[in-house]
Write a protein that holds these residues in place. Structure first.
Motif, PDB file in Angstrom:
ATOM      1  N   TYR A 305       0.832  -1.204   0.000  1.00  0.00           N
ATOM      2  CA  TYR A 305       0.000   0.000   0.000  1.00  0.00           C
ATOM      3  C   TYR A 305       0.870   1.261   0.000  1.00  0.00           C
ATOM      4  O   TYR A 305       0.635   2.188  -0.777  1.00  0.00           O
ATOM      5  N   GLY A 309       1.610   2.861  -3.475  1.00  0.00           N
ATOM      6  CA  GLY A 309       1.037   4.203  -3.522  1.00  0.00           C
ATOM      7  C   GLY A 309       2.057   5.227  -3.964  1.00  0.00           C
ATOM      8  O   GLY A 309       1.754   6.135  -4.748  1.00  0.00           O
ATOM      9  N   TYR A 312       2.438   4.663  -7.763  1.00  0.00           N
ATOM     10  CA  TYR A 312       1.262   5.068  -8.540  1.00  0.00           C
ATOM     11  C   TYR A 312       1.138   6.589  -8.557  1.00  0.00           C
ATOM     12  O   TYR A 312       0.934   7.202  -9.620  1.00  0.00           O
ATOM     13  N   SER A 366       1.097  -0.697  -6.910  1.00  0.00           N
ATOM     14  CA  SER A 366       0.700   0.302  -7.913  1.00  0.00           C
ATOM     15  C   SER A 366      -0.559  -0.141  -8.647  1.00  0.00           C
ATOM     16  O   SER A 366      -1.455   0.670  -8.914  1.00  0.00           O
ATOM     17  N   TRP A 369      -3.600   0.425  -6.495  1.00  0.00           N
ATOM     18  CA  TRP A 369      -3.965   1.844  -6.476  1.00  0.00           C
ATOM     19  C   TRP A 369      -4.613   2.249  -7.803  1.00  0.00           C
ATOM     20  O   TRP A 369      -5.574   3.035  -7.821  1.00  0.00           O
ATOM     21  N   VAL A 391      -6.538  10.276  -1.046  1.00  0.00           N
ATOM     22  CA  VAL A 391      -5.878   9.146  -0.407  1.00  0.00           C
ATOM     23  C   VAL A 391      -6.693   8.706   0.803  1.00  0.00           C
ATOM     24  O   VAL A 391      -6.989   9.502   1.684  1.00  0.00           O
TER      25      VAL A 391
END
Length: 561
Positions: A305, A309, A312, A366, A369, A391
C-alpha cells in the motif's frame, strides 16, 4: 575542543551521571564528532553501567564491517543475516568507534549510510547507530528499557544541521533517531513549508528541476491527502561526482527526505533522465505522509500500500502536473498491471513482501492503487481532466480501502481471493483479469509463440516474460519440464535487469549473450535492443529444442499499449 563545546560537554556529562535510573532501564549517551579536515567520524557510546553486548537496530550489509574501527579492548563486530552486534570480552561502559572514509553505497531496503556532497560535506544516517538490545552481566534490555541522549559536534569550521536546528554543536535529549545529520557549509534554503539542502555542485538541470518541482509536489500531496504535514520536512539532495556508473536512490524517515546522486554521467543526461528523477522525487514526497497512510498492525503485509502508492502517485502526479503526457502515464500504469499479473502466479498480494523480487510490492501495490482509481472514476463518472484521487487510510482490513473507492460486494469477493493466498496461481491470474476487465482493462489473448532452449524451462519463462517482448503471463505447456538449468545461470537485480555470469545486459549486453550462447550451445540465443535508455527488447531464436515455454499477452483497450 572549543570553550563552548567543553562547557556543554561538562554539563552534559554531569546530567548523564547525575540522573537516577530504575534498575530495569539502562541509559547511554552517543556523541558523534565530525573530525577536523578528514572524512572520519568519532562515535562514542557511554553507558550508565558496563555492558557485554550491544545489538543494532539496522542491518546495513557490510557498512560497519568496512568502515568501522572499534577502539575498545576485546570488542568483536559480528555480522549475521538478520542482525549485527558488538560483543565485549570484558564488560565496559565506554565504546569508541572510528567511522572511516566514504560510504555512499546504495543499500536496498536500507538507508544510505553517508550522503557525500560535492564540496566534501556530508550527512550521516543516525539510524545505523541506534541500539535495539543491550546486554549487561545481569540483564538484557530491549528498546523499551533503553534511554539515550545525543550530542553532535563538528570539529571543522562548518556547522551541524539537524531537526531544523543549526549550530557548532547540537544536543538532543530524545537521543538518536532514524534521520540524517548534516555536517558542512551548505545552508538550508527555506521554501516556507519545507527546508532543502540542495547540493550546489549538482548538475544545473537537476537543481532547476527539483527547485521547480518540490513546492508543486508538496502542494499536490497536501490536496490529495487533504492534510498538511505535522512538521516542516527537511530535504537533502546530495551529489557525489565520481567516475562510476550513474546511480540514485531515495528514502524518507519521519519528516526527512533524502535523495542521493552518484556518478559524473548525470552531468549530460537531462533528456533521458529528467522524468526518472522527478518520478523518484514524487515517490519520496508521497512518503512524507506515511503517518497518514496506515493504521494497521500488519505493516509488512501492507507495505504494498505504501510503496505501491508511492509509485502510482509518482506517475499520477507527473501527469496531473503536466510533466508527462496521458499516453506516458497510461503506459506506466499498464506496465504495473502486467507485471503484477505475472507475480500473482507465484504469490498472493498479501505475501508480496516475501517475494524473491524486491519490486513485487511496487508492481502489485501500484496496480491496486490504479484499480482504486478506476473504481472511483467509474463510480463518479469523471473524466481524467476533472479527476483527483483522494488518499484513503488503510486499516487492518484492506477491504475498507477499496470500499472507500466504491468497490462492490463482488469486487470485494474477488479481491479477497487475490490477497488471501488460498487459491492457486492460475486462478489468481484469472480473477485479476476479471476484476480489471470490469473497469475497462481487458486481457484478451493473442496467438502464443513458443521458445525452446536448453536453459531450464522456468528460467527461460522468466527471461521471456521480462525481456522478450511479452507483456503478460507465461503458461506451462503439457510437455513442459522444469529441469536443471544445465549450467546456464541467470539472475536479475532489483530493477529486473538480467545479468549472465556477472555480465550486465545494460553495460555488457553483447558479451552477456555471447556467454549464454557458449554455455547453452546456441548460435543465436539473444539479441539486445535499447529502448528509451532503460528498457530492453530481446529477440530469441535459433535455440535447440527442449522445454517449450508458451507466452501470452494481455491487451489493454483504447490504445493503452
Amino acid at each position: 575542543m572549543n570553550k563552548y563545546t567543553l562547557v556543554l560537554f561538562m554539563l552534559f556529562t554531569y546530567g548523564f551521571h547525575g540522573s537516577s535510573l530504575a534498575d530495569e532501564t539502562i541509559k547511554y549517551r552517543t556523541t558523534i564528532n565530525k573530525l577536523k579536515n578528514t572524512n572520519q567520524w568519532q562515535v562514542t557510546y557511554e553507558f550508565s553501567k558496563p555492558v557485554s553486548k550491544i545489538v543494532f537496530l539496522t542491518n546495513p550489509r557490510d557498512y560497519r564491517k568496512n568502515t568501522w574501527k572499534i577502539d575498545s579492548s576485546g570488542a568483536v563486530l559480528k555480522i549475521f543475516p538478520a542482525k549485527q552486534e558488538i560483543t565485549f570480552k570484558e564488560p565496559t561502559d565506554l565504546v569508541n568507534i572510528l567511522v572511516t572514509g566514504k560510504y555512499n553505497t546504495m543499500l536496498n531496503r536500507n538507508y544510505t549510510p553517508i550522503l557525500d556532497f560535492s564540496d566534501n560535506s556530508a550527512a550521516i544516517f543516525l539510524g545505523h547507530f541506534v541500539l535495539s538490545n543491550v546486554e549487561s552481566e545481569d540483564n538484557v534490555y530491549n528498546s523499551e528499557f533503553i534511554k539515550n541522549e545525543l550530542l553532535l559536534i563538528n570539529s571543522n569550521t562548518s556547522y551541524v544541521y539537524y531537526n531544523n536546528e543549526i549550530g557548532k554543536n547540537i544536543f538532543s535529549s530524545s537521543g538518536l533517531s532514524n534521520k540524517y545529520a548534516y555536517f558542512g557549509d551548505m545552508e538550508p534554503m527555506s521554501g516556507g513549508k519545507y527546508s532543502v539542502i540542495l547540493d550546489s555542485g549538482a548538475p544545473r538541470w537537476i537543481r532547476k528541476a527539483y527547485l521547480d518541482a518540490i513546492p508543486k509536489l508538496i502542494s499536490y500531496y497536501e490536496s490529495s491527502f487533504r492534510n498538511s504535514l505535522a512538521s516542516k520536512p527537511d530535504i537533502f539532495i546530495s551529489y557525489e561526482h565520481s567516475e562510476v556508473s550513474p546511480s540514485s536512490d531515495g528514502g524518507v524517515s519521519e519528516n526527512q527526505l533524502a535523495i542521493n546522486f552518484v556518478g559524473e554521467s548525470w552531468e549530460g543526461s537531462e533528456k533521458s533522465n529528467l522524468i526518472n528523477i522527478l518520478y523518484l522525487l514524487s515517490h519520496e514526497v508521497f512518503h512524507l505522509w506515511n503517518d497518514y497512510l496506515v493504521n494497521s498492525k500488519n505493516d509488512k503485509q501492507n507495505i504494498w500500500y505504501k510503496e505501491g502508492g508511492g509509485d502510482y502517485f509518482a506517475a499520477r502526479s507527473l501527469y496531473d502536473l503536466n510533466y508527462i503526457s496521458e499516453e506516458k502515464y497510461i503506459n506506466i500504469v499498464s506496465n504495473y498491471v502486467r507485471k503484477c499479473g505475472d507475480l500473482l502466479y507465484e504469490s498472493p498480494i498479501s505475501d508480496m513482501h516475501r517475494h524473491r523480487s524486491s519490486k513485487a510490492i511496487y508492481y502489485c501495490g501500484s496496480s491496486m492503487w490504479y484499480l482504486a482509481y478506476l473504481m472511483d472514476k467509474a463510480n463518479n463518472s469523471l473524466s481524467n481532466e476533472d479527476y483527483s484521487l483522494d488518499v484513503h487510510e488503510l486499516s487492518d482490513n484492506y477491504n475498507s480501502f477499496f470500499i472507500g473507492y466504491g468497490a462492490s460486494v463482488d469486487d470485494i469477493d474477488m479481491l479477497n481471493l487475490l490477497f488471501d493466498g488460498k487459491n492457486i496461481g492460475k486462478d489468481r491470474q484469472l480473477i485479476y483479469e476479471k476484476i480489471f476487465s470490469r473497469y475497462g482493462v481487458s486481457f484478451n489473448k493473442i496467438p502464443t509463440r513458443s521458445y525452446q532452449t536448453k536453459i531450464g524451462g522456468l528460467a527461460l519463462a522468466h527471461i521471456m516474460n521480462d525481456k522478450c517482448g511479452r507483456i503478460g503471463f507465461w503458461r506451462e505447456h503439457d510437455d513442459f519440464k522444469t529441469e536443471a538449468m544445465s549450467g546456464c545461470r541467470y539472475f536479475q537485480d532489483e530493477f529486473q535487469v538480467i545479468s549472465i555470469d556477472g555480465h550486465s545486459l545494460i553495460t555488457e549486453g553483447e558479451k552477456a549473450y555471447r556467454v549464454l550462447n557458449k554455455k547453452c550451445g546456441s548460435k543465436k540465443a539473444i539479441k539486445i535492443g535499447l529502448i528509451d535508455g532503460m528498457d530492453f527488447s530481446l529477440e530469441c531464436d535459433a535455440i535447440p529444442k527442449e522445454s517449450p515455454v508458451f507466452i501470452s499477452e494481455p491487451i489493454l483497450p483504447d490504445g493503452h499499449l
